[in-house]
Motif scaffolding. Sequence first.
Motif, short mmCIF file in Angstrom:
data_model
loop_
_atom_site.label_atom_id
_atom_site.label_comp_id
_atom_site.label_asym_id
_atom_site.label_seq_id
_atom_site.Cartn_x
_atom_site.Cartn_y
_atom_site.Cartn_z
N ASP A 1 23.38 44.29 23.80
CA ASP A 1 24.51 43.44 23.44
C ASP A 1 25.79 44.16 23.83
O ASP A 1 26.10 45.23 23.30
CB ASP A 1 24.48 43.15 21.94
N SER B 1 28.84 42.43 23.88
CA SER B 1 29.97 41.64 23.43
C SER B 1 30.85 42.45 22.48
O SER B 1 30.38 43.36 21.79
CB SER B 1 29.48 40.37 22.74
N LYS B 2 32.13 42.12 22.48
CA LYS B 2 33.07 42.81 21.59
C LYS B 2 32.89 42.26 20.18
O LYS B 2 32.84 41.06 19.96
CB LYS B 2 34.50 42.56 22.06
N HIS B 3 32.76 43.17 19.25
CA HIS B 3 32.60 42.77 17.86
C HIS B 3 33.97 42.58 17.22
O HIS B 3 34.89 43.36 17.45
CB HIS B 3 31.78 43.80 17.10
N THR B 4 34.07 41.55 16.41
CA THR B 4 35.29 41.21 15.71
C THR B 4 34.97 41.08 14.23
O THR B 4 33.79 41.12 13.83
CB THR B 4 35.86 39.88 16.21
N THR C 1 32.54 38.21 13.90
CA THR C 1 31.14 38.51 14.21
C THR C 1 30.53 39.46 13.17
O THR C 1 29.35 39.35 12.87
CB THR C 1 30.96 39.07 15.64
N LEU C 2 31.35 40.35 12.60
CA LEU C 2 30.85 41.22 11.53
C LEU C 2 30.45 40.39 10.32
O LEU C 2 29.37 40.59 9.76
CB LEU C 2 31.89 42.27 11.16
N GLN D 1 27.29 38.64 11.00
CA GLN D 1 26.18 39.58 10.94
C GLN D 1 25.79 39.89 9.49
O GLN D 1 24.62 40.08 9.18
CB GLN D 1 26.55 40.88 11.68
N TRP E 1 29.42 48.66 16.29
CA TRP E 1 30.00 47.97 15.13
C TRP E 1 31.00 48.86 14.37
O TRP E 1 31.76 48.38 13.54
CB TRP E 1 28.90 47.55 14.16
#
Length: 77
Positions: free
Chosen positions: A2, A4-7, A10-11, A14, A64
């Motif tokens: 993965d 993709s940039k985590h934001t 998205t956190l 998750q 993350w």
Amino acid sequence: MDTSKHTLTTLFEQLGLPADQASIEQFVRRHAPLRQDTTLAKAPFWNEGQAHFLAEGLADDSDWAEVIDELDAMLRH
């Protein structure tokens, strides 16, 4: 892998939490300020899986970690 940039969105997804901006802001208002002697993963409002994910993400310096640190800072103000 993965890439993709985590934001924060998205956190929260998750973690299985509502992830819209209003819900994130409400979560922070409800749980801040986090005591300085409490690590983010040990905060009483996480379930076991959430706490494990946060602790592991920081310990492993995973992709993350940056957004977990961002949430930690938000909860301390």
